[in-house]
Enzyme design. Structure first.
Site, short mmCIF file in Angstrom:
data_model
loop_
_atom_site.label_atom_id
_atom_site.label_comp_id
_atom_site.label_asym_id
_atom_site.label_seq_id
_atom_site.Cartn_x
_atom_site.Cartn_y
_atom_site.Cartn_z
N GLU A 79 0.85 -1.19 0.00
CA GLU A 79 0.00 0.00 0.00
C GLU A 79 0.89 1.25 0.00
OE1 GLU A 79 -1.95 0.90 3.82
OE2 GLU A 79 -1.39 -1.13 4.40
N CYS A 111 -3.39 -3.69 4.50
CA CYS A 111 -2.51 -4.75 5.00
C CYS A 111 -2.96 -6.15 4.57
CB CYS A 111 -2.42 -4.69 6.52
SG CYS A 111 -1.74 -3.15 7.10
N HIS A 233 -2.21 -10.18 12.11
CA HIS A 233 -1.65 -8.95 11.55
C HIS A 233 -1.25 -8.10 12.76
CE1 HIS A 233 -1.07 -5.13 9.80
NE2 HIS A 233 -2.17 -4.60 10.31
P1 HMG Z 1 -3.15 6.37 21.65
O1 HMG Z 1 -4.30 7.29 21.85
O2 HMG Z 1 -1.80 6.98 21.50
O3 HMG Z 1 -2.96 5.38 22.84
O4 HMG Z 1 -3.50 5.47 20.41
P2 HMG Z 1 -3.98 4.88 23.99
O5 HMG Z 1 -4.31 6.02 24.89
O6 HMG Z 1 -5.11 4.10 23.39
O7 HMG Z 1 -2.99 3.90 24.77
C1 HMG Z 1 -2.52 2.76 24.17
C2 HMG Z 1 -2.34 1.73 25.25
O8 HMG Z 1 -1.26 2.14 26.10
C3 HMG Z 1 -3.55 1.57 26.18
O9 HMG Z 1 -3.64 0.19 26.49
C4 HMG Z 1 -3.14 2.35 27.42
O10 HMG Z 1 -3.81 1.93 28.61
C5 HMG Z 1 -1.66 2.02 27.46
P3 HMG Z 1 -4.96 -0.65 26.11
O11 HMG Z 1 -6.11 0.04 26.74
O12 HMG Z 1 -5.07 -0.57 24.62
O13 HMG Z 1 -4.68 -2.03 26.62
N1 HMG Z 1 -0.85 2.97 28.26
C6 HMG Z 1 0.13 2.57 29.09
N2 HMG Z 1 0.60 1.35 29.41
C7 HMG Z 1 1.64 1.27 30.29
N3 HMG Z 1 2.20 2.37 30.88
C8 HMG Z 1 1.76 3.61 30.57
C9 HMG Z 1 0.67 3.75 29.65
N4 HMG Z 1 0.00 4.81 29.14
C10 HMG Z 1 -0.93 4.30 28.30
N5 HMG Z 1 2.33 4.68 31.16
C11 HMG Z 1 -3.27 3.88 18.66
C12 HMG Z 1 -2.96 4.19 20.12
C13 HMG Z 1 -2.86 2.45 18.37
C14 HMG Z 1 -4.79 4.03 18.43
C15 HMG Z 1 -2.50 4.88 17.75
O14 HMG Z 1 -1.13 4.67 17.89
C16 HMG Z 1 -2.88 4.76 16.27
O15 HMG Z 1 -3.81 5.42 15.81
N6 HMG Z 1 -2.14 3.89 15.50
C17 HMG Z 1 -2.45 3.64 14.07
C18 HMG Z 1 -3.69 2.80 13.86
C19 HMG Z 1 -3.52 1.33 14.22
O16 HMG Z 1 -2.43 0.83 14.34
N7 HMG Z 1 -4.66 0.64 14.36
C20 HMG Z 1 -4.64 -0.79 14.59
C21 HMG Z 1 -5.85 -1.51 14.02
S1 HMG Z 1 -6.09 -1.13 12.29
C22 HMG Z 1 -4.88 -2.07 11.46
O17 HMG Z 1 -4.27 -2.90 12.05
C23 HMG Z 1 -4.61 -1.77 10.01
C24 HMG Z 1 -3.33 -0.98 9.76
O18 HMG Z 1 -2.20 -1.81 9.90
C25 HMG Z 1 -3.38 -0.35 8.37
C26 HMG Z 1 -3.62 -1.26 7.17
O19 HMG Z 1 -4.43 -2.15 7.17
O20 HMG Z 1 -2.99 -0.94 6.16
C27 HMG Z 1 -3.16 0.15 10.73
#
Ligand code: HMG
Length: 391
Positions: A79, A111, A233
């Site tokens: 992609e 992906c 994935h």
């Molecule tokens: P965010 O808002 O930065 O993070 O977004 P958050 O607030 O959701 O925190 C993440 C985790 O860290 C949480 O754990 C927190 O509790 C924890 P969870 O509730 O998930 O178990 N946390 C801590 N843990 C330990 N110590 C601490 C601490 N603070 C917080 N101090 C997000 C995270 C992944 C949403 C963001 O990085 C993002 O938007 N990433 C891109 C999208 C993505 O990867 N999505 C995945 C599903 S879609 C997919 O897989 C397809 C893709 O690969 C694309 C394709 O298909 O081509 C993306």
């Protein structure tokens, strides 16, 4: 006839960022990235690596002369393609010196692309049992500096040789898939970074897993007890676990939960230090399982969950073959990752904004700084110039 994965290898660029340093630079608690997201290091592509070179370097590590003669189909899932018309598969075909009596093309569905390629390869081999198919999965994941997705970037490629009587994993025929038009993650043609609704994408990923798992379970009559391991994935290593755990807790016996959760850890070791490589991520996870889990038994069933935003999900399975260990290149992979160079956050930020000219001007790139055998050496006449230093 058994059809499946006969060889598998990967390539990640030789530069990385330490996730603790990235967290500190962004004023974020490092545990959020290392525990909350589950990433230790993030591979960074220099300007001399693009999706073509990453894939070609991954394939170079696994192909021998006999493969090169027998490969009559090259399918390139990406992609982050480099041309709207010409496929990355054709460039790789030339860089590797493959036989010209071959088909070569690129496919896209976020992906999910490489999984589509694998299923297509299976059909091709069923009709042409002597042929071999090279499936490439290559991407550079970019969300932007200081963006919420920044910690889930990465770069790399996986190369897979599919054949009849495969020596690693024979794919089974039952598979469950699901498509739904959603906007969780996308990248319009005018943008070189992705747009994402992070929380929604997480929810949809989990929902798609639950949906295809249930569909697969009723089609096959199999349950978690029939699986040695599940590979996902892996956009970041916590994601698969977030989708798996709630379903396991409802459906699986204690001993099955324990085995699958332990093996999940084996399946994310490479992803933890490479980051998201989009369409290759599931296959990097499979490779990680094969190379980190000691002595998988012949006949073990591995489940694979593929997810490509937008979105398509698929759950399919494979059976471990008796000789699989002889086909792995563990030392080469460990070495490749251990000689990488850590770069500072300032260096990463400089590389991130470095761009190739888009006005038709000529550029010559400093490939001597890149340890990869296959590099992008420049652009002239609006044509990318590639070099295989081994030739
Ligand atoms: P965010 O808002 O930065 O993070 O977004 P958050 O607030 O959701 O925190 C993440 C985790 O860290 C949480 O754990 C927190 O509790 C924890 P969870 O509730 O998930 O178990 N946390 C801590 N843990 C330990 N110590 C601490 C601490 N603070 C917080 N101090 C997000 C995270 C992944 C949403 C963001 O990085 C993002 O938007 N990433 C891109 C999208 C993505 O990867 N999505 C995945 C599903 S879609 C997919 O897989 C397809 C893709 O690969 C694309 C394709 O298909 O081509 C993306």
């Amino acid at each position: 006839m058994k059809i499946g994965i006969d060889k598998i290898g990967f390539y990640a660029p030789d530069l990385y960022v330490d996730m603790r340093e990235l967290a500190s630079a962004r004023g974020i608690e490092p545990d959020k990235f290392t525990i909350g997201i589950g990433q230790e290091k993030m591979a960074i592509a220099p300007i001399t690596q693009d999706t073509v070179t990453l894939a070609a370097n991954a394939a170079l590590n696994i192909l021998d002369d006999s493969d090169k003669k027998k490969i009559d189909l090259v399918i390139f899932g990406t992609e982050s393609g480099i041309d709207q018309s010409k496929s990355a598969a054709v460039y790789v075909h030339e860089l590797l010196g493959l036989d010209s009596a071959a088909r070569a093309f690129e496919i896209k569905q976020a992906c999910y692309g490489a999984t589509a390629g694998i299923q297509m390869a299976k059909g091709h081999i069923a009709l042409n049992p002597d042929s071999k198919v090279l499936v490439l999965a290559s991407d550079i994941a970019r969300y932007g500096l200081n963006s919420p997705g920044e910690s889930t970037q990465g770069a790399g490629a996986v190369a897979i040789v599919m054949s009849a009587n495969p020596r690693i994993l024979a794919l089974e025929d039952k598979s469950a898939y699901f498509t739904s038009d959603i906007m969780d993650f996308w990248r319009p043609a005018y943008s070189d970074t992705a747009f994402v609704d992070g929380k929604f994408s997480n929810e949809q990923y989990s929902l798609f897993f639950e949906t295809v798992w249930k569909q697969y379970r009723s089609k096959s009559g199999l349950g978690f007890e029939d699986f040695e391991a599940l590979c996902f994935h892996v956009p970041y290593t916590k994601m698969g676990l977030k989708a798996l755990k709630p379903v396991l807790e409802v459906e699986a016996k204690e001993m099955d939960q324990q085995r699958l959760l332990e093996n999940y850890q084996k399946s994310i070791q490479y992803n933890k230090v490479v980051g998201n490589i989009y369409t290759g991520s599931l296959y990097l996870s499979l490779l990680s399982l094969l190379e980190h889990k000691e002595g998988l038994k012949e006949g073990s069933r591995i489940g694979l969950f593929s997810y490509g935003s937008g979105a398509v999900g698929e759950f399919f399975t494979g059976i471990v073959q008796p000789e699989y260990q002889n086909q792995l290149k563990i030392a080469q992979h460990v070495d490749q990752l251990s000689v990488r160079k850590k770069i500072s956050i300032e260096e990463y930020e400089t590389l991130f904004v470095e761009e190739l000219p888009i006005d038709g001007s000529t550029v010559k790139l400093a490939i001597e700084n890149d340890s990869a055998p296959i590099c992008l050496s420049g652009i002239s006449d609006n044509k990318r110039q590639y070099i295989n230093k081994q030739r």
